[in-house]
Motif scaffolding. Structure first.
Motif, PDB file in Angstrom:
ATOM      1  N   UNK A 128       0.803  -1.189   0.071  1.00  0.00           N
ATOM      2  CA  UNK A 128      -0.140  -0.084   0.021  1.00  0.00           C
ATOM      3  C   UNK A 128       0.799   1.366  -0.063  1.00  0.00           C
ATOM      4  N   UNK A 129       1.770   1.224  -0.991  1.00  0.00           N
ATOM      5  CA  UNK A 129       2.776   2.425  -0.875  1.00  0.00           C
ATOM      6  C   UNK A 129       1.864   3.408  -1.614  1.00  0.00           C
ATOM      7  N   UNK A 130       1.732   4.471  -1.477  1.00  0.00           N
ATOM      8  CA  UNK A 130       0.942   5.497  -2.343  1.00  0.00           C
ATOM      9  C   UNK A 130       1.667   5.772  -3.827  1.00  0.00           C
ATOM     10  N   UNK A 131       0.493   5.418  -4.413  1.00  0.00           N
ATOM     11  CA  UNK A 131       0.742   5.451  -6.058  1.00  0.00           C
ATOM     12  C   UNK A 131       1.174   4.193  -6.817  1.00  0.00           C
ATOM     13  N   UNK A 132       1.167   3.118  -5.827  1.00  0.00           N
ATOM     14  CA  UNK A 132       1.942   1.953  -6.432  1.00  0.00           C
ATOM     15  C   UNK A 132       0.783   1.435  -7.507  1.00  0.00           C
ATOM     16  N   UNK A 133      -0.294   1.703  -7.393  1.00  0.00           N
ATOM     17  CA  UNK A 133      -1.301   0.796  -8.460  1.00  0.00           C
ATOM     18  C   UNK A 133      -1.923   1.990  -9.329  1.00  0.00           C
ATOM     19  N   UNK A 134      -1.297   3.266  -9.562  1.00  0.00           N
ATOM     20  CA  UNK A 134      -1.785   4.095 -10.337  1.00  0.00           C
ATOM     21  C   UNK A 134      -1.582   4.078 -11.937  1.00  0.00           C
ATOM     22  N   UNK A 135      -0.875   3.262 -12.112  1.00  0.00           N
ATOM     23  CA  UNK A 135      -0.704   2.847 -13.837  1.00  0.00           C
ATOM     24  C   UNK A 135      -0.065   1.524 -13.629  1.00  0.00           C
ATOM     25  N   UNK A 136      -0.466   0.796 -14.983  1.00  0.00           N
ATOM     26  CA  UNK A 136      -0.098  -0.557 -15.155  1.00  0.00           C
ATOM     27  C   UNK A 136       1.415  -0.916 -15.496  1.00  0.00           C
ATOM     28  N   UNK A 137       2.382   0.227 -15.916  1.00  0.00           N
ATOM     29  CA  UNK A 137       3.740   0.044 -16.047  1.00  0.00           C
ATOM     30  C   UNK A 137       4.447   0.424 -15.212  1.00  0.00           C
ATOM     31  N   UNK A 138       4.042   0.596 -13.811  1.00  0.00           N
ATOM     32  CA  UNK A 138       5.046   0.876 -12.799  1.00  0.00           C
ATOM     33  C   UNK A 138       4.190   0.599 -11.401  1.00  0.00           C
ATOM     34  N   UNK A 139       5.201   0.164 -10.603  1.00  0.00           N
ATOM     35  CA  UNK A 139       4.679  -0.056  -9.239  1.00  0.00           C
ATOM     36  C   UNK A 139       4.331  -1.574  -8.818  1.00  0.00           C
ATOM     37  N   UNK A 140       3.164  -1.705  -8.724  1.00  0.00           N
ATOM     38  CA  UNK A 140       2.490  -3.147  -8.291  1.00  0.00           C
ATOM     39  C   UNK A 140       2.416  -3.934 -10.022  1.00  0.00           C
ATOM     40  N   UNK A 141       3.156  -4.960  -9.885  1.00  0.00           N
ATOM     41  CA  UNK A 141       3.151  -5.885 -11.234  1.00  0.00           C
ATOM     42  C   UNK A 141       4.157  -5.245 -12.128  1.00  0.00           C
TER      43      UNK A 141
END
Length: 284
Positions: A92-105
């Protein structure tokens, strides 16, 4: 926290088993899942060489297992497939799931240096933690005999990890890899956020740059690239890598496959070639 892997599912396939595990990763600071495909053993004490698969953007440890069809050839050749996830999850890092090409996955198989993304240490997870975990918990695996391959972001991961660890892996191959991330939008976005502004730090995770440093490669690097891949010209830049390989005497085979795109349909079509490529290197 339970660092020992616990089995969460098992499905028989081509005489062997797809088994899914979860464990707590001290490297990433979260619970992680991974799959192993165990071929049918010829004897109770038999040890299988291992072939790591690194998946692309948005994927989990499940995509390859469900879609690639790699198990048939792996069963025939007696190779265990190791399929980890692509990033830490649940932090649950802020912004980790904001876009498909960065963060989670989208872990990019590097060790992040920026404080906000300090848990994104997929390089250490793949190269250090996971092999140790496998060696300690699965006596049927011969983790000293290992090869690595992957797709897209995972192709980038496989190539960079292989080049920086030529003593650890017998061979490498890739499907539609991001071979020159410092020069494409996916790479620039990930590297800026994970590694900061230093281009020298970026080059440590760029296969095209790394070939200049690590070129004592004896086994041919196999790359398949679909000609109808929509990411071909903007993100993948496939010709950059063989140009660098040629300059430094690294054996590489880049095959352009007419009509194929970036999907698992493409991967499934040529997966047997890649399994056989690695089987040869693993001295089976």
């Amino acid at each position: 926290m339970e660092t020992k892997p616990s089995e969460i599912s098992s499905s028989k396939m081509f005489g062997g088993y797809n088994r899914r595990y979860k464990h707590f990763s001290p490297t990433l600071g979260c619970s992680m899942n991974f799959h192993i495909y165990f071929p049918p053993p010829p004897s109770p004490s038999h040890k299988f060489p291992v072939l790591y698969w690194l998946s692309g953007l948005t994927c989990t440890d499940e995509n390859f297992i469900a879609k690639s069809g790699a198990q048939r050839a792996a069963s025939n050749e007696g190779i265990a497939l190791i399929v980890p996830d692509t990033s830490p999850r649940g932090l649950n890092v802020e912004g980790e799931a904001d876009s498909w090409d960065f963060g989670v996955g989208a872990g990019f198989y590097l060790n992040a240096t920026q404080e906000k993304w300090k848990n994104w240490r997929m390089y250490d997870y793949i190269v250090k933690e996971l092999p140790k975990l496998l060696a300690e918990n699965f006596p049927q695996l011969d983790t000293a005999k290992a090869s690595i391959f992957g797709h897209s972001m995972g192709g980038h991961g496989a190539l960079t990890i292989y080049l920086k660890n030529l003593d650890k892996y017998k061979s490498v191959s890739a499907f539609a890899p991001i071979v020159n991330p410092i020069n494409c939008a996916w790479g620039q976005k990930a590297f800026t956020n994970y590694l900061g502004e230093s281009k020298a730090d970026w080059e440590e995770y760029d296969a095209t740059c790394l070939v200049a440093k690590f070129h004592d490669v004896s086994t041919t690097i196999l790359i398949d690239q679909g000609e109808d891949d929509k990411f071909l010209h903007d993100e993948l830049l496939p010709n950059k890598f063989p140009e660098a390989c040629k300059k430094h005497g690294v054996p590489v085979l880049l095959r352009f496959q007419p009509g194929y795109d970036h999907s698992y349909f493409f991967i499934a079509t040529f997966i047997d070639d890649h399994i056989l490529h690695h089987a040869k290197a693993l001295n089976l």
